[in-house]
Design a protein around this motif. Structure first.
Motif, PDB file in Angstrom:
ATOM      1  N   THR A  73      45.586 -13.426  13.019  1.00 39.57           N
ATOM      2  CA  THR A  73      44.461 -14.220  13.498  1.00 39.57           C
ATOM      3  C   THR A  73      43.424 -14.372  12.394  1.00 39.57           C
ATOM      4  O   THR A  73      42.784 -15.400  12.277  1.00 39.57           O
ATOM      5  N   ALA A  74      43.282 -13.309  11.584  1.00 38.42           N
ATOM      6  CA  ALA A  74      42.301 -13.383  10.516  1.00 38.42           C
ATOM      7  C   ALA A  74      42.747 -14.373   9.449  1.00 38.42           C
ATOM      8  O   ALA A  74      41.938 -15.032   8.810  1.00 38.42           O
ATOM      9  N   ALA A  75      44.080 -14.470   9.255  1.00 33.10           N
ATOM     10  CA  ALA A  75      44.570 -15.290   8.157  1.00 33.10           C
ATOM     11  C   ALA A  75      44.699 -16.755   8.555  1.00 33.10           C
ATOM     12  O   ALA A  75      44.808 -17.623   7.704  1.00 33.10           O
ATOM     13  N   ARG A  76      44.699 -17.026   9.875  1.00 32.47           N
ATOM     14  CA  ARG A  76      44.908 -18.403  10.314  1.00 32.47           C
ATOM     15  C   ARG A  76      43.649 -19.229  10.067  1.00 32.47           C
ATOM     16  O   ARG A  76      42.710 -19.204  10.849  1.00 32.47           O
ATOM     17  N   ARG A  77      43.617 -19.912   8.987  1.00 30.77           N
ATOM     18  CA  ARG A  77      42.440 -20.699   8.640  1.00 30.77           C
ATOM     19  C   ARG A  77      42.618 -22.124   9.143  1.00 30.77           C
ATOM     20  O   ARG A  77      43.715 -22.679   9.064  1.00 30.77           O
ATOM     21  N   PRO A  78      41.536 -22.727   9.640  1.00 36.56           N
ATOM     22  CA  PRO A  78      41.650 -24.123  10.047  1.00 36.56           C
ATOM     23  C   PRO A  78      41.881 -25.006   8.823  1.00 36.56           C
ATOM     24  O   PRO A  78      41.492 -24.652   7.722  1.00 36.56           O
ATOM     25  N   ARG A  79      42.492 -26.160   9.047  1.00 36.84           N
ATOM     26  CA  ARG A  79      42.808 -27.025   7.908  1.00 36.84           C
ATOM     27  C   ARG A  79      41.535 -27.578   7.286  1.00 36.84           C
ATOM     28  O   ARG A  79      41.366 -27.616   6.095  1.00 36.84           O
ATOM     29  N   ARG A  80      40.609 -28.035   8.160  1.00 38.23           N
ATOM     30  CA  ARG A  80      39.361 -28.575   7.672  1.00 38.23           C
ATOM     31  C   ARG A  80      38.361 -27.428   7.614  1.00 38.23           C
ATOM     32  O   ARG A  80      38.320 -26.610   8.531  1.00 38.23           O
ATOM     33  N   PRO A  81      37.550 -27.330   6.555  1.00 36.23           N
ATOM     34  CA  PRO A  81      36.550 -26.269   6.572  1.00 36.23           C
ATOM     35  C   PRO A  81      35.567 -26.503   7.711  1.00 36.23           C
ATOM     36  O   PRO A  81      34.904 -27.535   7.778  1.00 36.23           O
ATOM     37  N   ALA A  82      35.519 -25.592   8.650  1.00 34.26           N
ATOM     38  CA  ALA A  82      34.604 -25.741   9.782  1.00 34.26           C
ATOM     39  C   ALA A  82      33.526 -24.678   9.697  1.00 34.26           C
ATOM     40  O   ALA A  82      33.701 -23.662   9.036  1.00 34.26           O
ATOM     41  N   GLY A  83      32.409 -24.925  10.366  1.00 34.90           N
ATOM     42  CA  GLY A  83      31.311 -23.980  10.317  1.00 34.90           C
ATOM     43  C   GLY A  83      31.638 -22.702  11.063  1.00 34.90           C
ATOM     44  O   GLY A  83      32.562 -22.660  11.866  1.00 34.90           O
ATOM     45  N   LEU A  84      30.872 -21.667  10.775  1.00 40.50           N
ATOM     46  CA  LEU A  84      31.111 -20.377  11.425  1.00 40.50           C
ATOM     47  C   LEU A  84      31.014 -20.466  12.946  1.00 40.50           C
ATOM     48  O   LEU A  84      31.895 -19.973  13.649  1.00 40.50           O
ATOM     49  N   PRO A  85      29.980 -21.121  13.499  1.00 43.00           N
ATOM     50  CA  PRO A  85      29.887 -21.187  14.966  1.00 43.00           C
ATOM     51  C   PRO A  85      31.127 -21.815  15.579  1.00 43.00           C
ATOM     52  O   PRO A  85      31.652 -21.345  16.586  1.00 43.00           O
ATOM     53  N   ARG A  86      31.609 -22.885  14.921  1.00 41.80           N
ATOM     54  CA  ARG A  86      32.763 -23.566  15.467  1.00 41.80           C
ATOM     55  C   ARG A  86      33.996 -22.683  15.457  1.00 41.80           C
ATOM     56  O   ARG A  86      34.771 -22.648  16.407  1.00 41.80           O
ATOM     57  N   ARG A  87      34.135 -21.933  14.354  1.00 44.99           N
ATOM     58  CA  ARG A  87      35.308 -21.072  14.275  1.00 44.99           C
ATOM     59  C   ARG A  87      35.226 -19.949  15.296  1.00 44.99           C
ATOM     60  O   ARG A  87      36.222 -19.551  15.878  1.00 44.99           O
ATOM     61  N   ILE A  88      34.007 -19.444  15.488  1.00 43.08           N
ATOM     62  CA  ILE A  88      33.858 -18.373  16.489  1.00 43.08           C
ATOM     63  C   ILE A  88      34.159 -18.919  17.878  1.00 43.08           C
ATOM     64  O   ILE A  88      34.799 -18.256  18.696  1.00 43.08           O
ATOM     65  N   ALA A  89      33.748 -20.180  18.125  1.00 44.20           N
ATOM     66  CA  ALA A  89      34.063 -20.793  19.417  1.00 44.20           C
ATOM     67  C   ALA A  89      35.573 -20.885  19.595  1.00 44.20           C
ATOM     68  O   ALA A  89      36.106 -20.550  20.659  1.00 44.20           O
ATOM     69  N   GLY A  90      36.268 -21.290  18.516  1.00 45.56           N
ATOM     70  CA  GLY A  90      37.722 -21.375  18.576  1.00 45.56           C
ATOM     71  C   GLY A  90      38.338 -20.023  18.886  1.00 45.56           C
ATOM     72  O   GLY A  90      39.262 -19.899  19.696  1.00 45.56           O
ATOM     73  N   LEU A  91      37.780 -19.002  18.258  1.00 46.76           N
ATOM     74  CA  LEU A  91      38.261 -17.640  18.458  1.00 46.76           C
ATOM     75  C   LEU A  91      38.089 -17.229  19.918  1.00 46.76           C
ATOM     76  O   LEU A  91      38.978 -16.649  20.540  1.00 46.76           O
ATOM     77  N   LEU A  92      36.907 -17.574  20.470  1.00 46.50           N
ATOM     78  CA  LEU A  92      36.626 -17.190  21.855  1.00 46.50           C
ATOM     79  C   LEU A  92      37.584 -17.884  22.814  1.00 46.50           C
ATOM     80  O   LEU A  92      38.053 -17.274  23.772  1.00 46.50           O
ATOM     81  N   VAL A  93      37.884 -19.157  22.527  1.00 41.72           N
ATOM     82  CA  VAL A  93      38.834 -19.864  23.383  1.00 41.72           C
ATOM     83  C   VAL A  93      40.183 -19.161  23.345  1.00 41.72           C
ATOM     84  O   VAL A  93      40.807 -18.914  24.382  1.00 41.72           O
ATOM     85  N   SER A  94      40.602 -18.771  22.134  1.00 37.39           N
ATOM     86  CA  SER A  94      41.915 -18.139  22.046  1.00 37.39           C
ATOM     87  C   SER A  94      41.909 -16.784  22.757  1.00 37.39           C
ATOM     88  O   SER A  94      42.888 -16.392  23.382  1.00 37.39           O
ATOM     89  N   VAL A  95      40.762 -16.078  22.678  1.00 35.49           N
ATOM     90  CA  VAL A  95      40.669 -14.797  23.387  1.00 35.49           C
ATOM     91  C   VAL A  95      40.721 -15.022  24.898  1.00 35.49           C
ATOM     92  O   VAL A  95      41.387 -14.292  25.637  1.00 35.49           O
ATOM     93  N   ALA A  96      40.038 -16.086  25.365  1.00 37.38           N
ATOM     94  CA  ALA A  96      40.042 -16.387  26.793  1.00 37.38           C
ATOM     95  C   ALA A  96      41.463 -16.685  27.263  1.00 37.38           C
ATOM     96  O   ALA A  96      41.891 -16.221  28.332  1.00 37.38           O
ATOM     97  N   MET A  97      42.215 -17.428  26.439  1.00 34.43           N
ATOM     98  CA  MET A  97      43.612 -17.719  26.775  1.00 34.43           C
ATOM     99  C   MET A  97      44.414 -16.426  26.883  1.00 34.43           C
ATOM    100  O   MET A  97      45.216 -16.242  27.800  1.00 34.43           O
ATOM    101  N   THR A  98      44.184 -15.524  25.910  1.00 41.30           N
ATOM    102  CA  THR A  98      44.921 -14.263  25.925  1.00 41.30           C
ATOM    103  C   THR A  98      44.584 -13.461  27.170  1.00 41.30           C
ATOM    104  O   THR A  98      45.463 -12.881  27.810  1.00 41.30           O
ATOM    105  N   LEU A  99      43.291 -13.436  27.525  1.00 39.49           N
ATOM    106  CA  LEU A  99      42.885 -12.703  28.727  1.00 39.49           C
ATOM    107  C   LEU A  99      43.556 -13.285  29.970  1.00 39.49           C
ATOM    108  O   LEU A  99      44.018 -12.553  30.843  1.00 39.49           O
ATOM    109  N   LEU A 100      43.629 -14.615  30.018  1.00 47.12           N
ATOM    110  CA  LEU A 100      44.264 -15.269  31.157  1.00 47.12           C
ATOM    111  C   LEU A 100      45.744 -14.892  31.210  1.00 47.12           C
ATOM    112  O   LEU A 100      46.298 -14.620  32.290  1.00 47.12           O
ATOM    113  N   GLY A 101      46.371 -14.846  30.036  1.00 47.31           N
ATOM    114  CA  GLY A 101      47.772 -14.429  29.963  1.00 47.31           C
ATOM    115  C   GLY A 101      47.952 -13.014  30.467  1.00 47.31           C
ATOM    116  O   GLY A 101      48.892 -12.699  31.198  1.00 47.31           O
ATOM    117  N   LEU A 102      46.985 -12.149  30.076  1.00 45.48           N
ATOM    118  CA  LEU A 102      47.007 -10.762  30.522  1.00 45.48           C
ATOM    119  C   LEU A 102      46.978 -10.697  32.048  1.00 45.48           C
ATOM    120  O   LEU A 102      47.746  -9.973  32.688  1.00 45.48           O
TER     121      LEU A 102
END
Lengths: 356, 295
Positions: free
Chosen positions: A11-40
């Motif tokens: 997860t740390a190494a998966r960089r977005p293709r376009r350089p995105a701002g920190l807030p945006r990347r953190i938002a992306g991270l949170l979405v992926s965490v929410a998906m994982t929680l839902l899977g759980l």
């Protein structure tokens, strides 16, 4: 443990293709965490559905007539399609309703909140031991590559990956409790002190200190030291191995040579410059090791009669108390995901290269 | 023979292949620790195969007159609470250990390999969905997930194996996917595709064979973990059920006699430790030979 590294690293190494701002990347991270929680949730939900125990029968008893049975089935929402049941389940969990434990006849969340501090205390003590001994051991191994400190760390690691934690706990009890009498037996306190301190945090050592009961504090600490050391050993094995490989990477670099050429003392080069540069990945390692200690605590708690989450889950399992088992599993899984997320976030915030 | 194997100009394909195997073996044999590991595993397999011959007593026969005897000439590792010979139980337990490890090792990697290669080769939505599922499984602590599955399926050695297999495949899927990504755009894959080969044929015939060596290394390294998880489930009373001589379950029953009769609980644990160590040493050695880039 390597699996987790793999997952965290990816997860740390998966960089977005376009350089995105920190807030945006953190938002992306949170979405992926929410998906994982839902899977759980989906996993625990499905496990709960394959159980051969009929929840309706358990609620109404086997003497109920067909009408009562159907009414109960309807009340429990079991006549709905599976996806709707899942929706209800998610809504329940979101409200903090994990069901009621059959064994203790209390809400599972309440039970978990009561036993969790014990596990937290054990895991925290273990991780402290792991950092205090593991980091210097790893540094020494890297500096003395190929000599005895290096071999020692290697052996520590090999044994750590090969020895059953519950067996090590039993041997520890046999040796340090029965033969040498250095530590007290299983449990969190001597029976004599039981219930003398009001639980505030639930962490006995802290509670005793807050209440100013030093005698109880020492007793609680003496009970903690053996299980924490056993669990901490696995943390030492892991942390020292990772520290060694991070340090070897650093010591190869040119700035180290520069520092030495400038006449800086070897101690300063190693402990200040090289170690300073691996601090960020080390924090990630410590967070992940903390997460795996949660897992190790299931078996350790059983051996040491430690009334934590692990023991709660296994006791519920043996009495087929599914609500408690799944609730406990869910909490452990969520904490696990949370720690992974935390280590990921820390990495991004602390490492200037990841922040860019 | 040695010269025939190591020749630079092999006369046939078989000779070349055998020669390469022999070269790998020589590299492996130089690693003394790996040889120790191999020795332990060979001994374990022999012990499992010849269990009735090696054991001095039956693993199940009770002898209540001789319960909890300390190690002696008659009972090398002593006896347990039913007077059963612990040495013979450990010897027979090796069969259960091998049985669990082998069943997990032939199921989980195959599932992981299929999911990983399909995900890596097809890419797109398939990849996203499959990897999301993999991540969810990776997000659980393994033992806890196995516990939950056993809780649902009911205790027993078969269900323990299923639970361990379900929790073990995701890392293999990740490795296989990563390997697939590195080879899917290479020229020989394009050549095969231009010849009209279907994705199924490419994955089964060309991608999977190239992923196996790193997977074998990983499986060997994981075997110790499988043994420890199985023993942990047995210890908690959720794996093999009595009277089966499973090592973890033996430790669990010996627990109550720990302080007076130490041998009942500690000796089976020693067996688990030695076997796990053997698999770890073997895996380390294999990694150096088969997968030098990750060494």
């Amino acid at each position: 443990m390597t699996d987790i590294i793999k997952a965290g690293g990816d997860t740390a190494a998966r960089r977005p293709r376009r350089p995105a701002g920190l807030p945006r990347r953190i938002a992306g991270l949170l979405v992926s965490v929410a998906m994982t929680l839902l899977g759980l949730l989906l996993v625990t939900f499905l496990i709960g559905r394959v159980v051969p125990i009929d929840p309706v029968l358990a609620a109404v008893g086997d003497r109920a007539n067909a009408e009562t049975y159907e009414r109960m089935r309807h009340e429990l929402g079991l006549d709905l399609p599976l996806w709707q049941q899942f929706g209800l389940y998610v809504a329940d969990v979101a409200r903090g309703d994990l069901g009621t434990s059959v064994l203790t006849s209390r809400p599972v969340l309440e039970d978990v909140a009561r036993v969790f501090p014990a596990t937290l205390e054990l895991a925290t003590a273990a991780v402290i031991i792991g950092v205090i001994l593991g980091v210097p051991a790893g540094v020494m191994a890297a500096v003395n590559r190929g000599r005895w400190p290096d071999h020692l760390v290697r052996v520590l690691g090999l044994v750590g990956y090969s020895v059953p934690v519950f067996w090590l706990g039993l041997v520890g009890l046999l040796l340090f409790y029965a033969k040498l009498d250095w530590v007290p037996g299983p449990g969190r306190l001597d029976v004599f002190y039981d219930g003398l301190v009001d639980p505030m945090t639930g962490i006995l050592t802290v509670d005793a200190l807050l209440a100013g009961e030093t005698e109880i504090f020492w007793n609680a600490l003496s009970h903690l030291i053996l299980p924490a050391s056993i669990l901490g050993y696995f943390s030492i094995a892991y942390i020292s191995r990772m520290t060694r490989s991070f340090m070897l990477d650093q010591l190869r670099q040119e700035y180290i040579t520069t520092a030495r050429v400038k006449g800086m003392s070897e101690a300063r080069v190693i402990w200040r410059h090289a170690l300073g540069n691996i601090a960020v990945p080390l924090i990630t390692v410590v967070a992940l090791s903390y997460a795996t200690l949660l897992e190790g605590s299931v078996l350790t708690e059983t051996v040491f009669a430690w009334p934590g989450l692990g023991q709660y889950i296994t006791n519920s399992l043996l009495s087929a108390d599914m609500n408690a088992v799944l609730g406990g599993t869910l909490v452990v899984g969520a904490v696990f995901i949370g720690l992974n997320l935390l280590s990921d976030l820390l990495y991004r915030v602390l490492d200037p290269r990841a922040r860019r | 023979m040695r010269e025939w194997l190591l020749t630079d100009t092999p006369g046939s394909r078989t000779q070349a292949r055998l020669g390469r195997l022999y070269g790998g073996w020589l590299a492996f044999a130089r690693n003394r620790l790996a040889m120790v590991g191999l020795g332990i595993i060979v001994l374990l397999i022999l012990m499992a195969l010849l269990a009735p011959l090696i054991a001095t007593h039956s693993p199940y026969d009770q002898d209540l007159a001789n319960r909890l005897q300390p190690p002696s000439g008659a009972h090398w590792f002593g006896t347990d609470q039913f007077g059963r010979d612990i040495y013979s139980r450990i010897v027979h337990g090796s069969r259960l250990t091998l049985y669990i490890v082998l069943l997990v090792a032939v199921t989980a990697p195959v599932v992981g390999l299929l999911i990983g290669t399909v995900s890596g080769y097809l890419g797109g939505w398939t990849d996203i969905v499959l990897m999301r599922i993999t991540d969810i499984f990776l997000a659980f602590p393994k033992l806890i997930l196995a516990l939950a599955f056993v809780a649902a399926l009911g205790p027993g050695i078969g269900n323990a194996i299923i639970a361990i297999a379900i929790t073990s495949w995701p890392p293999y899927a990740r490795i296989a996917r990563a390997e697939t990504m590195t080879i899917r755009n290479s020229d020989f894959i394009s050549a095969v595709r231009l010849q009209g080969a279907s994705p199924v044929r490419i994955i089964l015939g060309h991608v999977i064979p190239l992923c196996t060596s790193s997977l074998i290394v990983r499986v060997t390294l994981d075997m110790a973990g499988i043994i420890l998880t199985a023993a942990g489930l047995g210890f908690l009373g959720l794996g093999a059920q009595p009277p089966l001589p499973e090592w973890g379950a033996m430790i669990s029953t010996g627990r109550q006699y720990l302080l007076e009769q130490w041998w009942v609980a500690t000796l089976p644990g020693l067996a688990i430790f030695v076997v796990s160590l053997g698999f770890n040493l073997l895996g380390d050695g294999l990694r150096d030979v088969l997968d030098p880039k990750n060494g």
